[in-house]
Design an enzyme around this catalytic site. Structure first.
Site, PDB file in Angstrom:
ATOM      1  N   ALA A 111       1.190  -1.185   0.466  1.00 32.24           N
ATOM      2  CA  ALA A 111       0.029  -0.202   0.062  1.00 32.24           C
ATOM      3  C   ALA A 111       1.177   1.527   0.179  1.00 32.24           C
ATOM      4  O   ALA A 111       1.883   1.803  -0.612  1.00 32.24           O
ATOM      5  CB  ALA A 111      -0.777  -0.283   1.128  1.00 32.24           C
ATOM      6  N   SER A 112       0.872   2.040   1.089  1.00 28.31           N
ATOM      7  CA  SER A 112       1.379   3.562   0.855  1.00 28.31           C
ATOM      8  C   SER A 112       3.143   3.545   1.117  1.00 28.31           C
ATOM      9  O   SER A 112       3.654   4.301   0.862  1.00 28.31           O
ATOM     10  CB  SER A 112       0.554   4.382   1.840  1.00 28.31           C
ATOM     11  N   MET A 113       3.214   2.242   1.641  1.00 29.35           N
ATOM     12  CA  MET A 113       5.009   2.317   1.528  1.00 29.35           C
ATOM     13  C   MET A 113       5.483   1.816   0.450  1.00 29.35           C
ATOM     14  O   MET A 113       6.790   2.191   0.581  1.00 29.35           O
ATOM     15  CB  MET A 113       5.180   0.380   2.630  1.00 29.35           C
TER      16      MET A 113
END
Length: 429
Positions: A111-113
């Site tokens: 995801a946002s990583m």
């Protein structure tokens, strides 16, 4: 949803369960001058020595409790100091219904990583002279020109995208009838088969929240940045990222899945236990919800989301963070790495618990911790809405990665909070 004060997360791709108005900094903007790294923090965080049975016992207790109680379905935790792994643990299930255990090499949706990796690719292009921080986005994406409510189309720069000061938003941070919902903007986690060109057109239909550079708001900026990286890098985003970041580092992270058997099944928060995600799965997120489509990663028509589209392993992500922590390794110049991990938004603030935060080029940066935060000034961190987070404390030469398949409990709340307390030796409440 209330975040605990010592949360390891920022307002990440879903990183704060706060009202949208609380996510916008209102102080004076960052100066447009060239970036400069902040001085090394004087404070130092306590950390057990490299070989420490007490550290293992504390972390095992946290991991065992979270998985035994079913709050976290599966997880891998890696702690490194000075580049040496001092703790590595896989626990719980990669597939609960099949009783398939999580392994150290289990692949998780990042995801946002994804954002720090794509940001590093953009900065590598800056290092190579192929891209400039103050390039207008319209130079690379001529049709992407969102407007302010008054109809003005201000210049958005690469710098604005990297620092989330472009005036863009996320649909999960607005009411159900908000502009991003009306335009059907994908958050990079849903709508399999959607192209980047179509999503950029949808984003551009929504009004900007503010004049670029005048405030901070977590947003779709890194998805737009992915489009810029494709143009400046002369290849599709996955290829540019592989060429500039993951390939040189030799890490297991990509925008596609080569071995579906290693990919953890995702679960969403529910009572009495997390539920296995369906093809379209809404998960409550504060006053709103985040929509997931786990099958998106298997659809080759889905655009590679620079903000949320990658998968990877905990060990691979540690390698990436260690390269950044130690000066850029094979991917970035030391000066660029120092700028990436220091505050680049001037007096603008990232509203999140644990102290006063700024933002670099892809990370939240701790400027002043409060009494609840054991990490030192200069710590940088982020997380992902499929249930992941990390932090790097340079003063302690410490890197911690927490991957889970449980959204959003693996990203924010008691589990990552307890991991942080255990790493620093703080007493559990």
């Amino acid at each position: 949803m209330k975040l605990r004060a010592a949360s390891a997360l920022t307002v990440s791709t879903l990183l704060l369960a706060l009202a949208p108005s609380a996510l916008i900094g209102c102080a004076s903007p960052a100066p447009p001058a060239a970036v400069a790294a902040a001085p090394a923090p004087a404070a130092s965080s306590p950390l057990p020595p490299p070989v420490d049975d007490a550290l293992k016992r504390r972390l095992d207790a946290v991991v065992d409790a979270a998985t035994a109680e079913g709050r976290i379905v599966g997880t891998v935790v890696v702690v490194a100091r000075d580049g040496n792994v001092v703790y590595r643990r896989a626990a719980g299930f990669a597939d609960r219904e099949a009783q398939k255990p999580a392994r150290e090499d289990t692949v998780f949706r990042l995801a946002s990583m994804t954002k720090p990796i794509v940001s590093a690719a953009a900065l590598a292009l800056v290092d190579a002279g192929a891209l400039k921080l103050d390039d207008p986005v319209a130079k690379w994406l001529p049709t992407f020109q969102p407007k302010l409510p008054d109809g003005k189309a201000p210049a958005i720069t690469v710098r604005h995208l990297l620092t989330h000061t472009a005036g863009l938003n996320y649909g999960f941070m607005e009411p159900p009838d908000g502009p991003y919902h009306r335009a059907r903007v994908s958050n990079g986690l849903d709508q399999p088969g959607l192209s980047l060109a179509e999503n950029l057109e949808r984003i551009a239909q929504a009004p900007l929240l503010f004049e670029p550079g005048s405030s901070w708001n977590y947003s779709m900026a890194t998805d737009v940045l992915g489009g810029v990286v494709e143009k400046a890098g002369g290849a599709p985003l996955p290829e540019v990222v592989r060429r500039l970041v993951t390939g040189p580092l030799g890490i297991d992270a990509s925008f596609s899945v080569e071995d579906a058997g290693r990919l953890a099944i995702p679960y969403g928060d529910a009572s009495p236990a997390p539920v296995r995600m369906k093809d379209t799965q809404p998960v409550k997120f504060g006053p709103t919800e985040v929509t997931y489509s786990p099958a998106r990663i298997f659809d080759p028509r889905s655009y590679p989301s620079g903000g949320a589209g990658m998968v990877g392993t905990a060990g691979g992500y540690v390698k990436f963070l260690e390269a950044v922590r130690t000066g850029g390794g094979k991917i970035l110049r030391p000066e660029t790495t120092a700028a990436m991990t220091s505050n680049q938004i001037g007096n603008l603030k990232v509203q999140q618990p644990g102290g006063t935060w700024g933002f670099g080029f892809g990370f939240a940066v701790l400027q002043q911790p409060d009494a609840t935060m054991p990490s030192a000034p200069g710590t940088w961190q982020w997380g992902g809405a499929y249930g992941s987070s990390f932090w790097v404390d340079p003063s302690a030469r410490l890197t911690v990665v927490i991957l889970t398949n449980t959204a959003l409990a693996g990203m924010q709340g008691e589990y990552p909070d307890a991991i942080r307390r255990a790493v620093y030796g703080a007493a559990q409440p």
